[in-house]
Design an enzyme around this catalytic site. Structure first.
Site, PDB file in Angstrom:
ATOM      1  N   CYS A 107      83.129  20.769 138.448  1.00 45.97           N
ATOM      2  CA  CYS A 107      84.548  21.118 138.561  1.00 45.97           C
ATOM      3  C   CYS A 107      85.307  20.229 139.533  1.00 45.97           C
ATOM      4  O   CYS A 107      86.541  20.220 139.531  1.00 45.97           O
ATOM      5  CB  CYS A 107      84.694  22.585 138.958  1.00 45.97           C
ATOM      6  N   HIS A 241      91.463  23.909 142.040  1.00 48.57           N
ATOM      7  CA  HIS A 241      90.674  24.143 140.835  1.00 48.57           C
ATOM      8  C   HIS A 241      90.895  25.577 140.375  1.00 48.57           C
ATOM      9  O   HIS A 241      90.832  26.516 141.173  1.00 48.57           O
ATOM     10  CB  HIS A 241      89.193  23.905 141.147  1.00 48.57           C
ATOM     11  N   ASN A 271      89.016  29.060 133.015  1.00 50.20           N
ATOM     12  CA  ASN A 271      88.446  28.012 133.866  1.00 50.20           C
ATOM     13  C   ASN A 271      88.029  26.853 132.968  1.00 50.20           C
ATOM     14  O   ASN A 271      87.092  26.969 132.186  1.00 50.20           O
ATOM     15  CB  ASN A 271      87.240  28.576 134.623  1.00 50.20           C
TER      16      ASN A 271
END
Length: 324
Positions: A107, A241, A271
């Site tokens: 990520c 994020h 996500n």
């Protein structure tokens, strides 16, 4: 400096109520714990490279250019171990012959790729770069695992970087990168030698990752702001994020930022791992949360463990988005 922004999402949207019954969950449970209402997922005929190429092409159009000198691609979900996807992406968007390579930092991948491309420009090796992040987590997440299946979506985002001066809007003013391999098992997909056991799905130690993500992103953000001569009080917008709403909210509290100064735009896309920050930037632009001249920080946390942050004064540009 950033001069163009493009994104791409799959057309297929999966709402919470459409998730499999064997997950033993509900729309209310998911919304309350994650802030996610739905997520996008690719169909079998769409690859992660298809998403990446669409976002990359949009970024080039946003920047008003048809060529770059390099391409860096971040993903956790490549179509194959070898070769790297970046050269194929470069070829498909009309950039054959340029240096192109993949980055794997889960990520944190987009910010690691951004730092890598920025360093190539600063060193004088190239004058411009496409930085692309794309993910198809729907292909590595166990559809029967409530702790992960409800979180992740597919998507892609890209920016164009070009050489410029530090006083221009869009210039990347500072970076903070770090990792801790002691936590390598906290976020993982089994390797080739492990997969014959039948375990091939993405796995995450949720509670530990939650605490680590908040701590590392907060500390990384503070360091990059200090390097810029800024503080949380002088920051206009933080784009973290987009892991889940609880992490974003906790990060805002840790940095003593009001909710309106922290982007949380994952409710309809979930996500999207390495792609989450460029997608969040495009979403913030569309909602007028991000404006030219805004002091902006980007921060991420992912497997490795890895974390990264950067800061810039947001430039005047129009994001171009599309669906496939």
């Amino acid at each position: 400096m950033i001069s163009g922004l493009g994104t791409c999402l799959p057309k297929t949207e999966i709402g919470n109520s459409s998730l499999p019954n064997d997950l033993q969950t509900s729309d209310e449970w998911i919304r309350t714990r994650t802030g996610i209402e739905s997520r996008r997922r690719v169909t079998p005929d769409i690859s992660v490279i298809d998403l990446a190429c669409e976002a990359a092409g949009n970024a080039l159009r946003s920047a008003g250019t048809d060529s770059v000198d390099s391409l860096v691609f971040a993903t956790t979900t490549p179509e194959r171990p070898c070769p790297a996807a970046a050269p194929e992406i470069a070829h498909r968007v009309g950039q054959s012959g340029i240096p192109a390579f993949d980055v794997s930092a889960v990520c944190s991948g987009f910010l690691y790729a951004l730092a890598s491309a920025g360093a190539l420009i600063t060193a004088g090796i190239v004058n411009s770069a496409l930085v692309v992040a794309a993910e198809t987590y729907s292909r590595i997440v166990d559809p029967t695992d409530r702790s992960t299946a409800v979180l992740f979506g597919d998507g892609a985002g890209a920016v164009v970087l070009r050489a410029g001066s530090s006083d221009e809007p869009g210039a990347l003013l500072a970076y903070d990168l770090g990792s801790d391999g002691a936590g390598a098992e906290l976020i993982r997909v089994p390797g080739i030698r492990e997969q014959p056991t039948g375990d091939r799905w993405f796995a995450m130690a949720g509670r530990t990752v939650y605490l680590q993500a908040i701590e590392q992103m907060a500390n990384s953000t503070r360091r990059v702001l200090k390097d810029c001569g800024w503080s949380p009080r002088t920051l206009d917008l933080l784009v973290p994020h987009q892991a889940n709403a609880r992490i974003v909210e906790a990060l805002a509290r840790r940095l003593e930022l009001p909710p309106e100064q922290v982007v949380c735009g994952l409710s309809r896309i979930g996500n999207t791992a390495a792609a989450s920050i460029p997608l969040a930037l495009a979403g913030a632009l569309s909602r007028s949360e991000l404006r030219p001249g805004a002091r902006t920080a980007l921060t991420a946390f992912g497997g490795g463990l890895s974390w990264a942050s950067t800061a810039l004064v947001w430039p005047q540009l129009t994001a171009i988005t599309s669906e496939v």
